[in-house]
Design an enzyme around this catalytic site. Structure first.
Site, PDB file in Angstrom:
ATOM      1  CD  GLU A  64      26.730  40.967  21.908  1.00 40.31           C
ATOM      2  OE1 GLU A  64      26.672  41.638  22.961  1.00 40.31           O
ATOM      3  OE2 GLU A  64      27.611  41.133  21.036  1.00 40.31           O
TER       4      GLU A  64
ATOM      5  CD  GLU B 213      29.871  47.042  21.934  1.00 36.25           C
ATOM      6  OE1 GLU B 213      30.598  47.712  22.704  1.00 36.25           O
ATOM      7  OE2 GLU B 213      29.187  46.072  22.331  1.00 36.25           O
TER       8      GLU B 213
END
Length: 380
Positions: free
Chosen positions: A267, A162
């Site tokens: 995820e 991220e």
């Protein structure tokens, strides 16, 4: 009884089930790893309690259905490296041993991330930011100690997590502020030095957004041009009930696959309850107050909503199958609804239904249609 509303995709999948296929397994026997064999691995995140044997029914699902596993939390910095000179190995060791015992592809998550970092990593004894040189050395020690411990055992690492904002710009994390954008290149370099054979991934959420996808494309393209070993990109699949569009995620897969690296859907889950923000994000620091407006299904999910969820999941998996030559793995973020982080984020105490196994450890009605669609994909 479930609603009679049936979408085109669900009807398509039902048609496969009804028509059958010579030699295929029955609905009761068919598992995720069997259904998607030859297309991509199917994995799940495992938590500490499950690996410790405290939730045997969840472990039974994991062993039966999945051929890849990722550590949900025990390998994150605050857990595995809580103090500068202390590493806590027990939980990560147990995770790797479990996955090895069950012949699973193993993913380590995550080495460098702005969130869930250990508090000591960025500051000196006076609480001031450390120098660039000190943070680089600390990052190197952190990465190489962990990757080195599991050299030859962990198949792939989420090296950096991220680092790009929704508009495609750099996230100005402490890593970025102190080291600069070079921290990503250095992180991959340190990981490769520790285990040259392990696959190394960049992982991020919101990749269906065009600006963010472009930012990630530029980041990885630049790294590859410099000769940095980046084996894959993880597209986090934290889906909302209505966004992103399936076509948007498909477009991102098309664009990023042109880089010549492996792609993984990581995820994967789908929040069903209303989203309290205009922003589509997986930023773990978000926190909102609990209210009935944002927790409408605490007594159970209406049939009509359930059908919409299954239609949407079916649509995404149909798209994954169309792109199966570009995708090496699809990993759910959790085994079943009851232990999903979606129940408590970004509003603690909600009841959500984000996965394909329910709170009673049962495969949800309609999932077998997805599995049959996958099993018979070559005949379509």
């Amino acid at each position: 009884m479930k609603t009679l509303k049936v979408s085109f995709l669900t009807a398509f999948a039902l048609g496969i089930v009804m028509s059958g296929c010579s030699g295929s397994k029955s609905n009761e026997e068919l598992t995720f790893k069997d259904a998607f064999e030859g297309k991509f691995l199917v994995g799940t995140a495992l938590n500490v309690e499950q690996v410790a044997g405290n939730e045997p029914k969840a472990i039974e699902i994991a062993k039966k259905h999945f051929n890849s596993a990722v550590a949900e939390n025990c390998m994150k910095m605050e857990n595995i490296h809580p103090e500068e000179d202390i590493f806590f190995w027990d939980e990560a060791d147990a995770f790797v041993e479990f996955a090895e015992k069950n012949n699973m592809h193993i993913v380590g998550h995550t080495l460098v991330w702005h969130s869930q970092a250990a508090p000591w990593i960025f500051v000196d004894e006076n609480g001031e930011d450390v120098s660039r040189e000190v943070l680089i050395e600390r990052m190197k020690h952190h990465i190489q100690t962990i990757v080195g411990r599991y050299k030859g055992r962990v198949d792939g690492w989420d090296v950096v997590n991220e680092a790009i904002e929704g508009d495609g710009s750099w996230r100005e994390s402490k890593w970025y502020q102190i080291i600069g954008p070079e921290y990503i290149e250095l992180a991959f370099q340190f990981a490769q030095e520790a285990d040259p054979e392990a696959e190394l991934y960049y992982n991020d959420y919101g990749v269906s957004g065009k600006a963010k996808c472009d930012g990630i494309y530029d980041l990885v393209s630049n790294l590859l041009e410099k000769g940095v070993k980046v084996d894959g990109i993880g597209l986090q699949g934290h889906l909302n009930f209505d966004i992103p569009l399936i076509s948007e995620m498909g477009a991102s897969i098309e664009k990023l696959s042109s880089l010549g690296v492996n792609l993984m859907v990581t995820e994967l889950d789908m929040t069903i309850v209303p989203w309290p923000s205009d922003e589509v994000t997986a930023e773990v620091s978000l926190n909102y107050e609990l209210s009935k407006e944002y927790d409408p299904y605490s007594e159970g999910l209406p049939d009509s909503v359930y059908q919409e969820v299954m239609d949407r999941y079916t649509g995404f998996f149909e798209m994954f199958l169309r792109h199966h030559e570009k995708i090496t793995r699809v990993t759910f973020w959790g085994v079943h609804d009851g232990n999903s982080w979606r129940n408590d984020w970004p509003i603690e105490g909600r009841t959500d239904f984000p996965l394909l196994f329910d709170r009673n450890y049962q495969m949800k009605e309609g999932v077998e249609n997805i599995l049959e669609m996958a099993k018979n994909w070559e005949t379509n």
